[in-house]
Design a protein around this motif. Structure first.
Motif, PDB file in Angstrom:
ATOM      1  N   LEU A  32       7.417 -21.987 -21.322  1.00 51.22           N
ATOM      2  CA  LEU A  32       6.248 -21.041 -21.239  1.00 51.22           C
ATOM      3  C   LEU A  32       5.012 -21.682 -20.152  1.00 51.22           C
ATOM      4  O   LEU A  32       4.333 -21.131 -19.419  1.00 51.22           O
ATOM      5  N   LEU A  38       6.081 -22.805 -12.091  1.00 59.62           N
ATOM      6  CA  LEU A  38       5.945 -22.065 -13.411  1.00 59.62           C
ATOM      7  C   LEU A  38       6.645 -21.219 -14.828  1.00 59.62           C
ATOM      8  O   LEU A  38       8.357 -20.689 -13.911  1.00 59.62           O
ATOM      9  N   SER A  40       6.992 -18.034 -15.177  1.00 58.97           N
ATOM     10  CA  SER A  40       7.361 -16.563 -14.730  1.00 58.97           C
ATOM     11  C   SER A  40       8.200 -16.564 -13.121  1.00 58.97           C
ATOM     12  O   SER A  40       8.918 -15.767 -13.366  1.00 58.97           O
ATOM     13  N   ASP A  41       7.271 -17.765 -12.657  1.00 59.37           N
ATOM     14  CA  ASP A  41       8.335 -17.646 -11.678  1.00 59.37           C
ATOM     15  C   ASP A  41       9.774 -18.623 -11.395  1.00 59.37           C
ATOM     16  O   ASP A  41      11.095 -17.263 -11.149  1.00 59.37           O
ATOM     17  N   VAL A  43      11.356 -16.739 -14.402  1.00 53.61           N
ATOM     18  CA  VAL A  43      12.020 -15.915 -14.800  1.00 53.61           C
ATOM     19  C   VAL A  43      12.888 -15.075 -13.804  1.00 53.61           C
ATOM     20  O   VAL A  43      12.895 -14.032 -13.739  1.00 53.61           O
ATOM     21  N   MET A  44      11.110 -14.470 -12.805  1.00 56.79           N
ATOM     22  CA  MET A  44      11.157 -13.819 -11.854  1.00 56.79           C
ATOM     23  C   MET A  44      12.134 -13.701 -10.458  1.00 56.79           C
ATOM     24  O   MET A  44      12.607 -12.891 -10.495  1.00 56.79           O
TER      25      MET A  44
END
Length: 118
Positions: A32, A38, A40-41, A43-44
């Motif tokens: 995390l 990142l 977030s990158d 996971v997205m």
């Protein structure tokens, strides 16, 4: 570049189940807090993190149902990430998740995974 963009937009992301055995959550913390790429990158854009009981909204029966849906829908095509160890002593009774020993959950999910990351 156009080919890569097309593939990223049209290729399904790999489903990932992230299980937690006996652990201190440091692997999740490291993931995390990663800076490049990142979290977030990842996971997205790169994977579909379909189950991680540390960061997901679902809990209890709803969370358990997600596991069974993934096995049913993506048998042999999902990645299994396992944080911590699988306790073996005393029939695995040191780590009970969802009313059963973690060992049983791990064995069931591992049996149908494309690959396991530990």
């Amino acid at each position: 570049v156009g080919t890569i963009v097309h593939a990223m937009e049209n290729k399904p992301r790999i489903p990932v189940l992230w299980l937690h055995g006996l652990e201190c959550t440091c692997c999740s913390e490291s993931f995390l807090r990663s800076g490049h790429p990142l979290a977030s990158d990842i996971v997205m854009s790169m994977i579909s993190l379909d189950y991680d009981d540390t960061i997901m909204a679902a809990a209890g029966d709803q969370a358990e149902e997600i596991l069974h849906d993934i096995v049913r829908d993506y048998r042999g095509a999902y990645l299994l990430a396992v944080e911590g160890n699988v306790p073996l002593a005393n029939d695995g009774m040191a780590c009970i998740i969802g009313g059963r020993p973690f060992r049983k959950k791990f064995e069931e999910m591992a049996r149908h995974a494309k690959a396991i990351i530990s």
